[in-house]
Every structure is written in structure tokens, then in C-alpha cells.
Design an enzyme around this catalytic site. Structure first.
Site, PDB file in Angstrom:
ATOM      1  N   LEU A  12      50.929  29.654  37.811  1.00  0.00           N
ATOM      2  CA  LEU A  12      50.599  30.294  38.956  1.00  0.00           C
ATOM      3  C   LEU A  12      50.619  31.801  39.160  1.00  0.00           C
ATOM      4  O   LEU A  12      51.635  32.175  38.449  1.00  0.00           O
ATOM      5  CB  LEU A  12      51.474  29.509  40.091  1.00  0.00           C
ATOM      6  CG  LEU A  12      51.291  30.050  41.616  1.00  0.00           C
ATOM      7  CD1 LEU A  12      49.822  29.764  42.278  1.00  0.00           C
ATOM      8  CD2 LEU A  12      52.491  29.577  42.383  1.00  0.00           C
ATOM      9  N   CYS A  13      49.769  32.486  39.861  1.00  0.00           N
ATOM     10  CA  CYS A  13      50.038  33.808  40.208  1.00  0.00           C
ATOM     11  C   CYS A  13      49.348  34.317  41.532  1.00  0.00           C
ATOM     12  O   CYS A  13      49.089  33.301  42.446  1.00  0.00           O
ATOM     13  CB  CYS A  13      49.538  34.812  39.018  1.00  0.00           C
ATOM     14  SG  CYS A  13      47.708  34.769  38.979  1.00  0.00           S
ATOM     15  N   ARG A  14      49.245  35.358  41.953  1.00  0.00           N
ATOM     16  CA  ARG A  14      48.570  35.948  42.957  1.00  0.00           C
ATOM     17  C   ARG A  14      47.093  35.420  43.191  1.00  0.00           C
ATOM     18  O   ARG A  14      46.600  34.674  44.229  1.00  0.00           O
ATOM     19  CB  ARG A  14      48.680  37.258  43.281  1.00  0.00           C
ATOM     20  CG  ARG A  14      48.126  37.801  44.755  1.00  0.00           C
ATOM     21  CD  ARG A  14      48.217  39.021  44.817  1.00  0.00           C
ATOM     22  NE  ARG A  14      47.804  39.798  46.198  1.00  0.00           N
ATOM     23  CZ  ARG A  14      46.718  40.136  46.176  1.00  0.00           C
ATOM     24  NH1 ARG A  14      45.802  40.300  45.278  1.00  0.00           N
ATOM     25  NH2 ARG A  14      46.219  40.775  47.339  1.00  0.00           N
TER      26      ARG A  14
END
Length: 100
Positions: free
Chosen positions: A66-68
Site C-alpha cells: 500500500l502507498c498513497r
């Protein structure tokens, strides 16, 4: 069983369907970004530290990244696959797309 040579994308809002007790859920954003919120159970390993911290991950278990917005997580997925991880999932759209 067929070997996976690349990661696949999965909708972030359906993350629960690909995460179980054995899944390694990794948030590759910087710690200050995680202060704004993350998914339940996510462990912070910023993308820039992943090469040094890869030993903390089990290549025999699923890794969900997961990231932005999905860009850094896609990079992390490619890195993990290139280093022998077979079950790697990028949460498409990242926290920007998450409606939780």
C-alpha cells in the site's frame, strides 16, 4: 502450481479479500504520511528502506503493498518479485482511493 513472475493489482477498497492472518500488509509511505491513517494491520516499511529491510519479509507468504496513490507500491511490488517473492499484490489507488 504455476509460478508468478509479476505482481497483480487489486482494488484498495476490497483489501480485506486478499489479506488474512498470514498476509504481510506493508505500507511503503513515509512515517509522517502514515500519521494520516493506514489500513488495519499495516506495517510501515518506507520504500527507500525496503532493500535494507527485505529480510523482515517472508518470501513464502503473500505480501500486499500500500502507498498513497499506487505508484510507490507498484515499485515495491516489482522489487519484491525481482527478489523471489511469488505472491505480491499492489493495492490499486492507494490511500487516496480508500473509502474506509
Amino acid at each position: 502450481m504455476q509460478e508468478t513472475s509479476m505482481h497483480h493489482d487489486h482494488p484498495v477498497n476490497d483489501f480485506a479479500s486478499v489479506v488474512d492472518a498470514a498476509t504481510q500488509l506493508i505500507d511503503v509511505r513515509e512515517p509522517d504520511e502514515m500519521d494520516e491513517g493506514t489500513l488495519p494491520g499495516a506495517v510501515n516499511i518506507p520504500l527507500g528502506t525496503l532493500p535494507d529491510r527485505i529480510g523482515e519479509l517472508d518470501p513464502n507468504c503473500r505480501v500486499v503493498i500500500l502507498c498513497r496513490s499506487g505508484g510507490r507500491s507498484a515499485q515495491a511490488c516489482r522489487f519484491l518479485v525481482a527478489n523471489g517473492f511469488g505472491d505480491v499484490i499492489n493495492l490499486d489507488g492507494g490511500m487516496l482511493a480508500y473509502n474506509g
